[in-house]
Design a protein around this motif. Structure first.
Motif, PDB file in Angstrom:
ATOM      1  N   VAL A  31       8.627  11.855  -1.015  1.00  0.00           N
ATOM      2  CA  VAL A  31       8.233  10.668  -0.719  1.00  0.00           C
ATOM      3  C   VAL A  31       8.968   9.631  -0.078  1.00  0.00           C
ATOM      4  CG1 VAL A  31       7.213  10.627  -2.851  1.00  0.00           C
ATOM      5  CG2 VAL A  31      10.210   9.840  -3.102  1.00  0.00           C
ATOM      6  N   GLY A  32       8.567   8.807   0.484  1.00  0.00           N
ATOM      7  CA  GLY A  32       9.736   7.582   1.325  1.00  0.00           C
ATOM      8  C   GLY A  32      10.564   7.009   0.580  1.00  0.00           C
ATOM      9  N   ASP A  33      11.612   6.073   1.306  1.00  0.00           N
ATOM     10  CA  ASP A  33      12.694   5.050   0.833  1.00  0.00           C
ATOM     11  C   ASP A  33      11.843   3.941   0.176  1.00  0.00           C
ATOM     12  OD1 ASP A  33      14.546   7.415   1.551  1.00  0.00           O
ATOM     13  OD2 ASP A  33      15.192   5.013   3.653  1.00  0.00           O
ATOM     14  N   LEU A  34      10.830   3.415   0.324  1.00  0.00           N
ATOM     15  CA  LEU A  34      10.233   2.159   0.079  1.00  0.00           C
ATOM     16  C   LEU A  34       9.294   2.510  -1.287  1.00  0.00           C
ATOM     17  CD1 LEU A  34       9.973   0.174   3.210  1.00  0.00           C
ATOM     18  CD2 LEU A  34      11.533   0.022   1.509  1.00  0.00           C
ATOM     19  N   GLN A  82       0.874  -0.830   0.169  1.00  0.00           N
ATOM     20  CA  GLN A  82      -0.076  -0.190  -0.284  1.00  0.00           C
ATOM     21  C   GLN A  82       1.124   0.963   0.558  1.00  0.00           C
ATOM     22  OE1 GLN A  82      -1.492  -1.031   3.560  1.00  0.00           O
ATOM     23  NE2 GLN A  82      -3.544  -0.755   2.622  1.00  0.00           N
ATOM     24  N   ILE A  83       0.729   2.248  -0.044  1.00  0.00           N
ATOM     25  CA  ILE A  83       0.832   3.775  -0.284  1.00  0.00           C
ATOM     26  C   ILE A  83      -0.050   4.406   0.894  1.00  0.00           C
ATOM     27  CG2 ILE A  83       1.245   6.022  -1.601  1.00  0.00           C
ATOM     28  CD1 ILE A  83       1.497   4.377  -4.481  1.00  0.00           C
ATOM     29  N   VAL A  84       0.660   5.089   2.224  1.00  0.00           N
ATOM     30  CA  VAL A  84       0.251   4.913   3.071  1.00  0.00           C
ATOM     31  C   VAL A  84       0.246   6.627   2.258  1.00  0.00           C
ATOM     32  CG1 VAL A  84       0.004   5.623   5.185  1.00  0.00           C
ATOM     33  CG2 VAL A  84       0.456   3.928   4.077  1.00  0.00           C
ATOM     34  N   VAL A  85      -0.720   7.870   1.833  1.00  0.00           N
ATOM     35  CA  VAL A  85      -0.358   9.434   2.378  1.00  0.00           C
ATOM     36  C   VAL A  85      -0.506  10.242   3.336  1.00  0.00           C
ATOM     37  CG1 VAL A  85      -1.090  11.497   0.374  1.00  0.00           C
ATOM     38  CG2 VAL A  85      -0.937   9.052  -0.195  1.00  0.00           C
ATOM     39  N   SER A  86       0.336  10.858   3.964  1.00  0.00           N
ATOM     40  CA  SER A  86       0.053  11.617   5.049  1.00  0.00           C
ATOM     41  C   SER A  86      -0.116  13.510   4.712  1.00  0.00           C
ATOM     42  CB  SER A  86       1.471  12.247   5.928  1.00  0.00           C
ATOM     43  OG  SER A  86       1.340  13.121   7.392  1.00  0.00           O
ATOM     44  N   GLU A 121      12.220  16.608   1.412  1.00  0.00           N
ATOM     45  CA  GLU A 121      11.274  17.014   2.650  1.00  0.00           C
ATOM     46  C   GLU A 121      11.978  18.151   3.484  1.00  0.00           C
ATOM     47  OE1 GLU A 121      11.372  13.455   5.628  1.00  0.00           O
ATOM     48  OE2 GLU A 121       9.694  14.355   5.786  1.00  0.00           O
ATOM     49  N   SER A 122      13.035  19.013   3.021  1.00  0.00           N
ATOM     50  CA  SER A 122      13.604  19.115   4.068  1.00  0.00           C
ATOM     51  C   SER A 122      12.552  21.233   3.404  1.00  0.00           C
ATOM     52  CB  SER A 122      14.996  19.535   3.836  1.00  0.00           C
ATOM     53  OG  SER A 122      15.348  20.138   2.251  1.00  0.00           O
ATOM     54  N   LEU A 123      12.505  21.231   2.250  1.00  0.00           N
ATOM     55  CA  LEU A 123      11.318  22.093   1.809  1.00  0.00           C
ATOM     56  C   LEU A 123       9.779  22.184   2.449  1.00  0.00           C
ATOM     57  CD1 LEU A 123      12.935  23.067  -1.774  1.00  0.00           C
ATOM     58  CD2 LEU A 123      13.613  23.960   0.655  1.00  0.00           C
ATOM     59  N   MET A 124       9.236  20.862   2.686  1.00  0.00           N
ATOM     60  CA  MET A 124       8.090  20.523   2.587  1.00  0.00           C
ATOM     61  C   MET A 124       6.864  21.764   4.209  1.00  0.00           C
ATOM     62  SD  MET A 124       6.925  18.812   0.965  1.00  0.00           S
ATOM     63  CE  MET A 124       4.701  18.608   1.834  1.00  0.00           C
ATOM     64  N   LYS A 174       4.872  16.719  10.198  1.00  0.00           N
ATOM     65  CA  LYS A 174       4.691  15.388  10.292  1.00  0.00           C
ATOM     66  C   LYS A 174       5.486  14.724   8.967  1.00  0.00           C
ATOM     67  CE  LYS A 174       1.898  15.117  14.081  1.00  0.00           C
ATOM     68  NZ  LYS A 174       2.521  15.178  15.564  1.00  0.00           N
ATOM     69  N   THR A 175       6.621  14.282   9.527  1.00  0.00           N
ATOM     70  CA  THR A 175       7.995  14.019   9.306  1.00  0.00           C
ATOM     71  C   THR A 175       7.945  12.789   8.285  1.00  0.00           C
ATOM     72  OG1 THR A 175       9.340  13.904  10.836  1.00  0.00           O
ATOM     73  CG2 THR A 175       9.487  15.791  10.006  1.00  0.00           C
ATOM     74  N   LEU A 176       8.540  12.083   7.310  1.00  0.00           N
ATOM     75  CA  LEU A 176       8.687  11.122   6.792  1.00  0.00           C
ATOM     76  C   LEU A 176       8.963   9.960   7.844  1.00  0.00           C
ATOM     77  CD1 LEU A 176       9.964  11.372   2.870  1.00  0.00           C
ATOM     78  CD2 LEU A 176       7.604  10.251   3.772  1.00  0.00           C
TER      79      LEU A 176
END
Ligand SMILES: NC(=O)c1ccc[n+]([C@@H]2O[C@H](COP(=O)([O-])OP(=O)(O)OC[C@H]3O[C@@H](n4cnc5c(N)ncnc54)[C@H](OP(=O)(O)O)[C@@H]3O)[C@@H](O)[C@H]2O)c1
Length: 264
Positions: free
Chosen positions: A133-136, A89-93, A160-163, A98-100
């Motif tokens: 996106v995360g590593d996986l 699955q893909i989980v979208v926050s 992510e640092s710009l999110m 809330k960081t990865l």
């Protein structure tokens, strides 16, 4: 593709309406949860989708799961559903702050993660969503998610640092823009315009100005200069805004939003 939304309030509804309007996913393939049966019934009736009070069902039955509760509810909701999540699955926050790494730590099993920040103009297909996106999460997963996000507006992948900064400028700007439109309309009303016409004129002027920035390729300062004739009336208004520290106040509003998001 089956979509799940854990929590179905303002933002989830805006996303779902945007997706349905584009016909990317059928209503029967969207399952959302609320806290009470009455709210779930209202969600199902309003959007024509499936709705439940069972978060574990949403987690277990969806290919892409949006975590769309308030940031303060993330930890308890993740704790409740994490055993129902699986690695395909893909989980979208969509929560600010809330960081990865935080999400991965709380979910505590290998899942494909996307951290996104949408905004409510998604409902009219004019959203802006920034995401990382995360590593996986594979390039194919990223492509699928981007297509989904683009069904209700622009979608931009970032480091992510710009999110946090992008989340404040994209996610919160609708609130700032509505305040600006309301204030513009109030100014018109103060000068005798009927309320409804003042609101329409102000909103269309802001919409058209935003389009000019996006489509002309010109810097906003150049576009502003083109509206301000020397010795004219608009530059008198610009001066008033500058006296009220318009630029500085707006920049501080973005920075306050980032600071608060990081503390949630
Ligand atoms: N609103 C925006 O402009 C915006 C923009 C970008 C990101 N976001 C993010 O999107 C998320 C949702 O925000 P929102 O504005 O949509 O909030 P909201 O309107 O308050 O919606 C939250 C929803 O979560 C549901 N909920 C609460 N606890 C739950 C639980 N334990 N299980 C299942 N559902 C639960 C509530 O259901 P009930 O109604 O049944 O209580 C409610 O419908 C937040 O993380 C927010 O930061 C919002």
């Amino acid at each position: 593709m089956r979509l799940g939304f854990i929590g179905c309030g303002n933002m989830a509804k805006a996303i779902i309406q945007g997706i349905l309007a584009k016909g990317l996913v059928a209503p029967e393939d969207i399952l959302a949860s609320n806290t009470t049966q009455a709210h779930a019934d209202a969600t199902a009736a309003a959007l024509g989708i499936q709705a439940t009070t069972d978060n574990t069902r949403v987690a277990g039955e969806s290919d892409i799961v949006f975590l769309s509760v308030k940031p303060q509810q993330y930890e308890s909701v993740i704790d409740q559903v994490k055993d129902n999540l699986h690695e395909c699955q893909i989980v979208v926050s969509i929560a600010p702050g809330k960081t990865l790494a935080w999400l991965s730590d709380k979910i505590a099993r290998p899942v494909k993660l996307v951290r996104a920040m949408p905004n409510t103009p998604a409902v009219v297909g004019e959203g802006i969503t920034t995401f990382c996106v995360g590593d996986l999460t594979t390039p194919e997963d990223t492509k699928i998610v981007k297509e989904l996000l683009e069904s209700f507006g622009l979608a931009i992948e970032l480091k992510e640092s710009l999110m946090d900064a992008a989340s404040a400028v994209g996610g919160s700007t609708p609130a700032f823009a509505y305040m600006f439109i309301e204030a513009l309309a109030d100014g018109g009303v103060a000068e005798g315009l009927p309320r409804e016409q003042a609101r329409t004129i102000a909103a269309q002027a802001v919409l058209g100005s935003a389009k000019m920035v996006l489509e002309s390729g010109k810097h906003p300062a150049q576009l502003k200069d083109e509206v301000c004739s020397p010795g004219g009336s608009t530059i008198a208004g610009v001066q008033e805004l500058e006296c009220g520290a318009f630029d500085g106040t707006t920049m501080s509003a973005v920075q306050a939003t980032v600071a608060k998001a990081r503390s949630l």
